[in-house]
Write an enzyme that holds these catalytic residues in place. Structure first.
Site, PDB file in Angstrom:
ATOM      1  N   ASN A 120      82.791  21.765 -10.974  1.00 34.74           N
ATOM      2  CA  ASN A 120      81.725  20.916 -10.441  1.00 34.74           C
ATOM      3  C   ASN A 120      80.630  21.653  -9.671  1.00 34.74           C
ATOM      4  OD1 ASN A 120      83.034  18.522 -11.408  1.00 34.74           O
ATOM      5  ND2 ASN A 120      84.540  18.819  -9.764  1.00 34.74           N
ATOM      6  N   THR A 121      80.711  22.971  -9.628  1.00 34.59           N
ATOM      7  CA  THR A 121      79.634  23.762  -9.021  1.00 34.59           C
ATOM      8  C   THR A 121      79.012  24.584 -10.138  1.00 34.59           C
ATOM      9  OG1 THR A 121      80.667  23.847  -6.843  1.00 34.59           O
ATOM     10  CG2 THR A 121      79.134  25.628  -7.352  1.00 34.59           C
ATOM     11  N   LYS A 180      92.333  31.507  -8.025  1.00 35.52           N
ATOM     12  CA  LYS A 180      92.602  30.226  -8.717  1.00 35.52           C
ATOM     13  C   LYS A 180      91.755  30.155  -9.988  1.00 35.52           C
ATOM     14  CE  LYS A 180      93.187  25.296  -7.830  1.00 35.52           C
ATOM     15  NZ  LYS A 180      93.199  24.258  -6.798  1.00 35.52           N
ATOM     16  N   PHE A 237      82.311  20.404  -3.978  1.00 33.50           N
ATOM     17  CA  PHE A 237      82.477  21.137  -2.711  1.00 33.50           C
ATOM     18  C   PHE A 237      81.755  20.469  -1.546  1.00 33.50           C
ATOM     19  CE2 PHE A 237      83.087  25.618  -4.818  1.00 33.50           C
ATOM     20  CZ  PHE A 237      84.301  25.198  -5.304  1.00 33.50           C
ATOM     21  N   ASN A 244      93.240  25.170 -11.894  1.00 34.86           N
ATOM     22  CA  ASN A 244      92.375  24.130 -11.343  1.00 34.86           C
ATOM     23  C   ASN A 244      92.290  22.979 -12.346  1.00 34.86           C
ATOM     24  OD1 ASN A 244      90.351  22.807  -9.743  1.00 34.86           O
ATOM     25  ND2 ASN A 244      89.750  24.815  -8.967  1.00 34.86           N
ATOM     26  N   SER A 278      86.442  25.730 -10.027  1.00 31.33           N
ATOM     27  CA  SER A 278      86.051  24.320  -9.989  1.00 31.33           C
ATOM     28  C   SER A 278      84.980  24.084 -11.058  1.00 31.33           C
ATOM     29  CB  SER A 278      85.491  23.970  -8.611  1.00 31.33           C
ATOM     30  OG  SER A 278      84.784  22.754  -8.702  1.00 31.33           O
ATOM     31  N   ASN A 288      87.348  14.058 -10.830  1.00 30.73           N
ATOM     32  CA  ASN A 288      86.468  14.207  -9.664  1.00 30.73           C
ATOM     33  C   ASN A 288      85.323  15.148  -9.984  1.00 30.73           C
ATOM     34  OD1 ASN A 288      86.374  16.838  -7.818  1.00 30.73           O
ATOM     35  ND2 ASN A 288      88.360  16.828  -8.863  1.00 30.73           N
TER      36      ASN A 288
HETATM   37  C1  LIG Z   1      89.618  14.805  -5.703  1.00 29.36           C
HETATM   38  C2  LIG Z   1      90.015  16.225  -5.948  1.00 29.36           C
HETATM   39  C3  LIG Z   1      89.362  17.233  -5.256  1.00 29.36           C
HETATM   40  C4  LIG Z   1      89.725  18.567  -5.487  1.00 29.36           C
HETATM   41  N1  LIG Z   1      89.082  19.547  -4.786  1.00 29.36           N
HETATM   42  C5  LIG Z   1      89.449  20.834  -4.971  1.00 29.36           C
HETATM   43  C6  LIG Z   1      88.841  21.860  -4.216  1.00 29.36           C
HETATM   44  O1  LIG Z   1      88.012  21.623  -3.353  1.00 29.36           O
HETATM   45  N2  LIG Z   1      89.216  23.149  -4.487  1.00 29.36           N
HETATM   46  C7  LIG Z   1      90.163  23.461  -5.426  1.00 29.36           C
HETATM   47  O2  LIG Z   1      90.463  24.636  -5.616  1.00 29.36           O
HETATM   48  N3  LIG Z   1      90.780  22.499  -6.126  1.00 29.36           N
HETATM   49  C8  LIG Z   1      90.444  21.200  -5.916  1.00 29.36           C
HETATM   50  N4  LIG Z   1      91.068  20.219  -6.623  1.00 29.36           N
HETATM   51  C9  LIG Z   1      92.092  20.594  -7.623  1.00 29.36           C
HETATM   52  C10 LIG Z   1      93.505  20.538  -7.036  1.00 29.36           C
HETATM   53  O3  LIG Z   1      93.665  21.484  -6.025  1.00 29.36           O
HETATM   54  C11 LIG Z   1      94.558  20.794  -8.131  1.00 29.36           C
HETATM   55  O4  LIG Z   1      94.423  22.131  -8.583  1.00 29.36           O
HETATM   56  C12 LIG Z   1      94.403  19.844  -9.298  1.00 29.36           C
HETATM   57  O5  LIG Z   1      94.151  18.541  -8.835  1.00 29.36           O
HETATM   58  C13 LIG Z   1      95.636  19.830 -10.206  1.00 29.36           C
HETATM   59  O6  LIG Z   1      96.775  19.375  -9.550  1.00 29.36           O
HETATM   60  P1  LIG Z   1      97.318  17.855  -9.665  1.00 29.36           P
HETATM   61  O7  LIG Z   1      97.403  17.537 -11.133  1.00 29.36           O
HETATM   62  O8  LIG Z   1      98.625  17.890  -8.953  1.00 29.36           O
HETATM   63  O9  LIG Z   1      96.332  16.988  -8.970  1.00 29.36           O
HETATM   64  C14 LIG Z   1      90.734  18.881  -6.423  1.00 29.36           C
HETATM   65  C15 LIG Z   1      91.396  17.846  -7.091  1.00 29.36           C
HETATM   66  C16 LIG Z   1      91.058  16.531  -6.860  1.00 29.36           C
HETATM   67  C17 LIG Z   1      91.798  15.445  -7.599  1.00 29.36           C
END
Ligand SMILES: Cc1cc2nc3c(=O)[nH]c(=O)nc-3n(C[C@H](O)[C@H](O)[C@H](O)COP(=O)(O)O)c2cc1C
Length: 367
Positions: free
Chosen positions: A205-206, A235, A140, A264, A203, A136
């Protein structure tokens, strides 16, 4: 809910039937949703959950656990089990009740930015079922602190029943030098009505966000957050050099914050630029847990995130020192019954390895 009854319970057949049907129908609907482009599927799913759609499925029954899974997390209290929702799924706090219904024992909303912003141009969400991963670059997309706060105030969530946290970030157009103010805005807005606050400096992406992961920034932030700092979980990203990462853990250990969320998403450029989650993240995120333990020997509380698709994955996070686990990608590939399944698998794994509780297993791989 979530009590250990032993695998030979006479109720097993009945409850397994009920769980299976919640799980089976849930998985069927999830695979239909996966036919739509990823972000559209997410939006449809969230809108359906917001309208209570999950309650139209056969109700989930309490999973039969081979070992009790209760665990105590500093600041979050005693949880029924260690599996909760990761940030990003419900960025604007639209349907925490649906995640409670799915069995999540703690729920993180956000990332919320102080002012509303649209995020990156679409397409910005990509699924890779063959590797059970997602990339992704949402950037934000947020309705902003004011609107999310109003929604949460109306919700009157009982944080004693299910702890609720809010993940806060900075707006894209806030210069890094001013970013403390963005984080403090988020902390002050949400700390009074949430169980914890997550500080997102990870993140990918910012632009520039990850460069805030320095001892100086964290010290300044802790000082500016005042007493709220005790509620803050930091985080971190899994792409740092070992020494840089461990230096941060060392500093965080002395800041009197709640703990660390590791980790993350992992930054990738191919097949799409963005943050990768799901199975390919499991190993890098587990390495972060090992680095944390090496420095802190268990003194810094850790919530693990990254690549947990099964109870066995969850066990390995706990064995590496995590007290609780957050999931996101597992919901996309295993559907709304994922939490119940992961809990059952985790309890089986604990039993197989001779542990009588989650707490006994925390950090056990270093013994
Ligand atoms: C589509 C998407 C959007 C995410 N948005 C955020 C976010 O806004 N803030 C954040 O701290 N992590 C975000 N994450 C990261 C998740 O919170 C998590 O840390 C990460 O996906 C790893 O866990 P997983 O392997 O179980 O998905 C996002 C992940 C995905 C897939």
């Amino acid at each position: 809910m979530f009590t250990a009854t032993g695998s030979q319970s006479p109720r097993k057949e009945c409850s397994t039937w009920m769980i299976d049907n919640f799980d089976r129908f849930g998985r069927a609907l999830t695979s239909i949703l996966r036919m739509a482009p990823p972000e559209l599927a997410h939006d449809i799913g969230l809108a359906a959950m917001e309208r209570g759609f999950l309650k139209l499925l056969p109700p989930p029954a309490p999973p039969q656990l081979a070992v009790p899974l209760q665990v105590t997390i500093p600041g979050l209290g005693r949880l029924r089990h260690p599996i909760g929702l990761a940030a990003g799924f419900d960025k604007n706090g639209r349907c925490p009740a649906a995640f409670e219904y799915m069995g999540m024992s703690f729920i993180e909303l956000g990332t919320v930015t102080p002012r509303p912003q649209p995020g990156n141009p679409k397409p910005r969400l990509f699924r890779y079922p063959e590797t059970r991963s997602i990339i992704n670059r949402m950037g934000f997309n947020s309705e902003g602190a004011e609107k999310v706060l109003r929604r949460l105030q109306e919700l009157k969530w009982n944080t004693t029943r299910v702890p609720l946290g809010v993940n806060v970030g900075k707006n894209k157009n806030t210069a890094n030098e001013q970013s403390i103010r963005d984080f403090v805005t988020g902390i002050e807005a949400f700390a009074p009505l949430s169980s914890w606050i997550t500080i997102n400096i990870s993140s990918p992406n910012t632009p520039g966000l990850r460069s805030l992961a320095t001892p100086e920034f964290l010290r300044d932030l802790a000082q500016s957050a005042g007493d709220h700092k005790k509620k803050c979980w930091i985080k971190l990203d899994p792409d740092m050099e070992r020494k840089t990462f461990q230096k941060l853990i060392d500093v965080i250990g002395g800041l009197d914050v709640a703990g660390v969320i590791a980790s993350n998403t992992h930054r990738v450029e191919w097949p799409q630029a963005g943050g990768q989650s799901g199975y390919p993240l499991l190993s890098p995120a587990n390495t972060c847990l090992e680095w944390i333990w090496e420095v802190s020997k268990g003194s810094v509380p850790v919530i693990a995130s990254g690549g947990v698709l099964s109870g066995v994955d969850a066990f390995h996070k706990i064995a590496r020192g995590a007290s609780a686990i957050q999931i996101y990608t597992a919901l996309v590939y295993r559907g709304p019954g994922a939490v119940f399944r992961i809990c059952e698998e985790l309890a089986q794994e604990l039993k197989l390895r001779g542990f009588g509780s989650v707490e006994e297993a925390i950090g056990s791989c270093y013994a």
